[in-house]
Design an enzyme around this catalytic site. Structure first.
Site, mmCIF file in Angstrom:
data_model
loop_
_atom_site.group_PDB
_atom_site.id
_atom_site.type_symbol
_atom_site.label_atom_id
_atom_site.label_comp_id
_atom_site.label_asym_id
_atom_site.label_seq_id
_atom_site.Cartn_x
_atom_site.Cartn_y
_atom_site.Cartn_z
ATOM 1 N N HIS A 52 19.791 -30.294 -46.683
ATOM 2 C CA HIS A 52 19.410 -29.243 -47.633
ATOM 3 C C HIS A 52 19.086 -27.910 -46.933
ATOM 4 C CE1 HIS A 52 17.397 -27.046 -50.811
ATOM 5 N NE2 HIS A 52 16.254 -27.120 -50.164
ATOM 6 N N GLU A 80 5.687 -27.484 -46.677
ATOM 7 C CA GLU A 80 5.453 -28.287 -47.863
ATOM 8 C C GLU A 80 5.653 -29.780 -47.593
ATOM 9 O OE1 GLU A 80 7.464 -26.141 -50.863
ATOM 10 O OE2 GLU A 80 6.753 -27.435 -52.477
ATOM 11 N N ASP A 81 6.672 -30.104 -46.843
ATOM 12 C CA ASP A 81 7.080 -31.517 -46.738
ATOM 13 C C ASP A 81 6.739 -32.193 -45.420
ATOM 14 O OD1 ASP A 81 8.066 -31.149 -49.229
ATOM 15 O OD2 ASP A 81 10.154 -30.937 -48.617
ATOM 16 N N ASP A 263 40.824 -12.173 -73.239
ATOM 17 C CA ASP A 263 40.756 -11.773 -71.834
ATOM 18 C C ASP A 263 39.953 -12.739 -70.962
ATOM 19 O OD1 ASP A 263 38.504 -11.058 -73.070
ATOM 20 O OD2 ASP A 263 38.390 -9.024 -72.283
HETATM 21 MN MN MN Z 1 14.190 -26.298 -50.521
#
Ligand code: MN
Length: 735
Positions: A52, A80-81, A263
């Site tokens: 990611h 965060e992780d 179009d």
């Molecule tokens: Mn992310």
């Protein structure tokens, strides 16, 4: 795509962009660090987590952003992780990278839920305001784009929520920043989850028309090829389907079925110069009949986000309407990658050696250029400026609704913003889960919970700190309604203070006050007094009105001018016959800018415009006034000015100074002498009688020319201590 392939692609792009090897090495270091930290973590798709951040870095690399932002992309989820702290990131990769990672981590805290358009706009603004650095928004957009590309692994409910948020918040943000490529992809991906039926219908039909589209383009090329060659124009001509979401929107707007939408195909012609754009336009129009009203010159008038191109619609090769876009390579690049890419393109596609150049700065500079280039950029500049230099704060309810408030807004402003009744019943507040003060100035992203009680009533002192008009007028309204009697009493006492009780009774008896009340659409004197007591009209305004009306009444006007109002021979313009005094804090003199302050019961206080005390005065109490040069220039009248003279503490200094001032033909009103033996400094405070500021400056200059005088400053009047009053100072001094 596996991790190694992504990294290889990024590397390839970095080399192709001409970035120096050290820069590529630094970026690689960030990747290695993130890889180690995310080791053993997996996404819902069961891919290793590191995929990611790598993909996010790749999206940003393609946008040609600076190295710090690419490094931050690799690191964007580690706070965060993983157990990593911001300090560790700073230590390894520097403050800028840390700030970017922290910025995007902070934004991740907020989830957007409401479906209201106004809410969405506030939320978008909040994002930009909170991001501070526009690069954080780029990072957030890239993050969201990759999450949208892999959304099929999520549970349906989550898919819906994220797709809606993307469509409401992130796609418009990408559009505003001019990153057409990301905006289109975000919109198409959102549509796929929000309206899968429509999405797949459009996709299928667009695919079916592929052959037709190719034939159209070929016929167009055949038609104009000879002319292009003749004019030596190199052109790249491509046919493409418009992106799905724009087709969907058009179908919805025109309420038509897909096969009626003529179009869907657009032809894009990319040339080298602006001049060639117009030449090609001429060619197209000479071979195919233009459809009136469809030509747009976004080169002369660029779109708000910096987009430039020529657009026209013609009856194409099969007599079917066809949209044609003509632009240069550079314009195309900007349309895809946004304003931020502009300068890099100009530097022939390579990144400057000094790639730490602040993108934010460049971006702002580019915007200013845009502003100068065309008035069409207004929209963009206005929006982004408002966003980046915002003087708003965005505050959440515990449910996640967001409200924008002016800077300095308090929980009371917030309460009234939610609902008038919430405002009236407020008893306290929780700010980010903790008990807060009701006059706290709220910050961006604060979550505020208002506690209310049925029995609670608004407090008068709230008016001292609320900043929104809404809160102010609602609080006043409440008091007007519920405390009318008290206000009447207060209003009456204010009037009596201004006029004396006798005059007040007189103007009530004569009906003057009632006339004024009626002229203000009020029904009674009490109404008028209530407004006065409530502070909605000022005593001074009322006095002004009275004065006009009272002049018809000889007795009264005589009474007033003799007894209450200082006669002033129009010394100050803007005050007419109002009662006033010169403020003791700044002692204004003729020749310097002044301003009037309306006081309660004491008339107007006249201050210097640079007086510090004005900082705390409500603007509505200020009056525009000036010295009347005709009256003050004759120099007959004198004014008191106070000065402080710091001198070397020598014996006899005071005498020397007083002599000097007397030599200047200036009276001394009072003197106050202190001596500080420790610092060998003498401080002399004097009240001088001068006719103007020029006169005072003359005296000050004379004093400054004395050897032992260290400084001379103007000070507030010190009327309490008169240690020394030179004889004869009340009269003109004698030599
Ligand atoms: Mn992310």
């Amino acid at each position: 795509m596996n991790e190694q392939t992504i990294i290889a692609k990024i590397h390839e792009a970095l080399v192709e962009q001409g970035r120096p090897q050290e820069e590529i090495d630094e970026i690689h270091k960030a990747y290695e660090f993130a890889k180690k930290l995310h080791e053993g973590q997996y996404r819902v798709s069961e891919e290793p987590y590191i995929i990611h951040p790598c993909e996010v870095a790749r999206i940003l690399t393609d946008l040609r952003v600076d190295k710090h932002l690419i490094m931050a992309a690799f690191l964007h989820d580690v706070i965060e992780d993983t157990d990593t702290t911001p300090e560790q990131i700073e230590e390894l990769f520097g403050e800028d990278v840390k700030n970017l990672v922290e910025g995007v981590t902070k934004l991740n805290k907020y989830q957007f839920k409401s479906k209201e358009e106004r809410q969405a706009e506030s939320f978008r603004k909040m994002f930009v305001a909170m991001a501070k650095d526009v690069r954080v928004i780029f990072l957030k957009l890239a993050d969201r784009l990759h999450n949208m590309r892999t959304l099929n692994y999520m549970a349906p409910a989550k898919q819906q929520r994220i797709a809606q948020e993307t469509l409401d918040i992130f796609a418009p943000l990408a559009g505003r920043l001019g990153i057409g490529k990301i905006k289109s992809e975000l919109e198409d991906l959102s549509l796929r989850y929000l309206q899968p039926d429509k999405y797949f219908e459009i996709a299928q039909l667009v695919a079916q028309k592929k052959t037709e589209r190719e034939q159209t383009v070929n016929m167009l090329i055949e038609t104009i090829a000879a002319n292009l060659k003749q004019n030596k124009i190199e052109a790249e001509i491509t046919g493409r389907a418009k992106h799905y979401y724009s087709i969907y929107k058009k179908m919805k707007r025109l309420n038509i079925a897909f096969h009626d939408l003529y179009d869907v195909t657009a032809v894009r012609i990319i040339v080298n110069t602006v001049r060639e754009c117009y030449e090609v336009l001429g060619l197209i129009h000479s071979h195919f009949k233009p459809i009136p009203g469809r030509f747009k010159d976004y080169i002369a008038m660029p779109k708000g986000n910096g987009y430039k191109s020529l657009h026209t619609s013609v009856l194409g090769p099969r007599q079917k309407p066809l949209e044609v876009q003509i632009r240069t390579k550079e314009m195309h690049h900007i349309a895809e990658y946004g304003v931020a890419a502009h300068w890099r393109y100009k530097e022939s596609g390579s990144v400057k050696a000094d790639s730490t150049t602040d993108l934010q700065y460049t971006f702002m500079r580019k915007m200013l250029e845009l502003e100068q280039e065309s008035s069409g950029a207004e929209d963009f500049v206005e929006h982004v400026k408002m966003d980046l230099f915002t003087n708003q704060v965005f505050v959440f309810t515990p449910k996640g609704d967001v409200f924008d408030l002016p800077l300095g807004a308090t929980p009371i402003d917030f309460a009234f913003r939610i609902h008038t009744d919430v405002g009236y019943k407020t008893t306290g507040c929780l700010i980010n889960g903790r008990i807060g003060q009701l006059d706290t100035k709220l910050k961006n992203g604060d979550i505020v919970e208002i506690t209310t009680s049925k029995k609670s009533e608004p407090k008068m002192h709230w008016l001292n700190f609320v900043v929104t008009r809404q809160a102010q007028s609602k609080i006043r309204q409440w008091f007007r309604k519920h405390k009318r009697d008290e206000y009447i009493v207060l209003g009456k006492s204010l009037m009596e203070a201004e006029l004396t009780k006798a005059v007040f009774d007189e103007v009530v008896k004569s009906g003057e006050l009632l006339n004024i009340a009626k002229s203000m659409n009020l029904t009674s004197v009490d109404d008028l007094l209530a407004l006065l007591g409530n502070g909605e009209i000022s005593a001074i305004k009322l006095m002004n009105r009275l004065k006009v009306d009272v002049q018809k009444n000889d007795d009264l006007s005589q009474f007033m001018s003799h007894n209450k109002i200082r006669s002033c021979k129009q010394e100050i313009i803007g005050l007419e016959d109002l009662m006033y005094q010169l403020a003791k804090c700044c002692l204004p003199l003729p020749g310097e800018p002044i301003v009037g302050v309306v006081t309660r019961g004491k008339g107007i206080s006249v201050h210097r415009q640079d007086c510090k005390s004005l900082e705390t005065v409500q603007p509505e109490r200020l009056l525009e006034i000036s010295w009347n040069p005709d009256v003050v220039n004759n120099g007959k009248k004198t004014y008191i000015s106070a000065i402080r003279i710091d001198v070397d503490d020598k014996m006899g200094m005071l005498k020397d100074i007083l002599m000097k001032i007397t030599d200047c033909d200036t009276n001394i009103n009072y003197a106050n002498v202190k001596s500080n033996t420790n610092k060998k400094l003498g401080i002399i405070e004097l009240g001088l009688e001068v006719s103007s500021v020029e006169r005072l400056n003359y005296v000050i200059n004379q004093l400054m020319s004395m050897d032992s005088v260290k400084s001379v400053k103007r000070v507030p009047m010190n009327s309490n201590t008169r240690l020394y009053v030179p004889s004869g100072s009340k009269k003109k001094s004698k030599k």
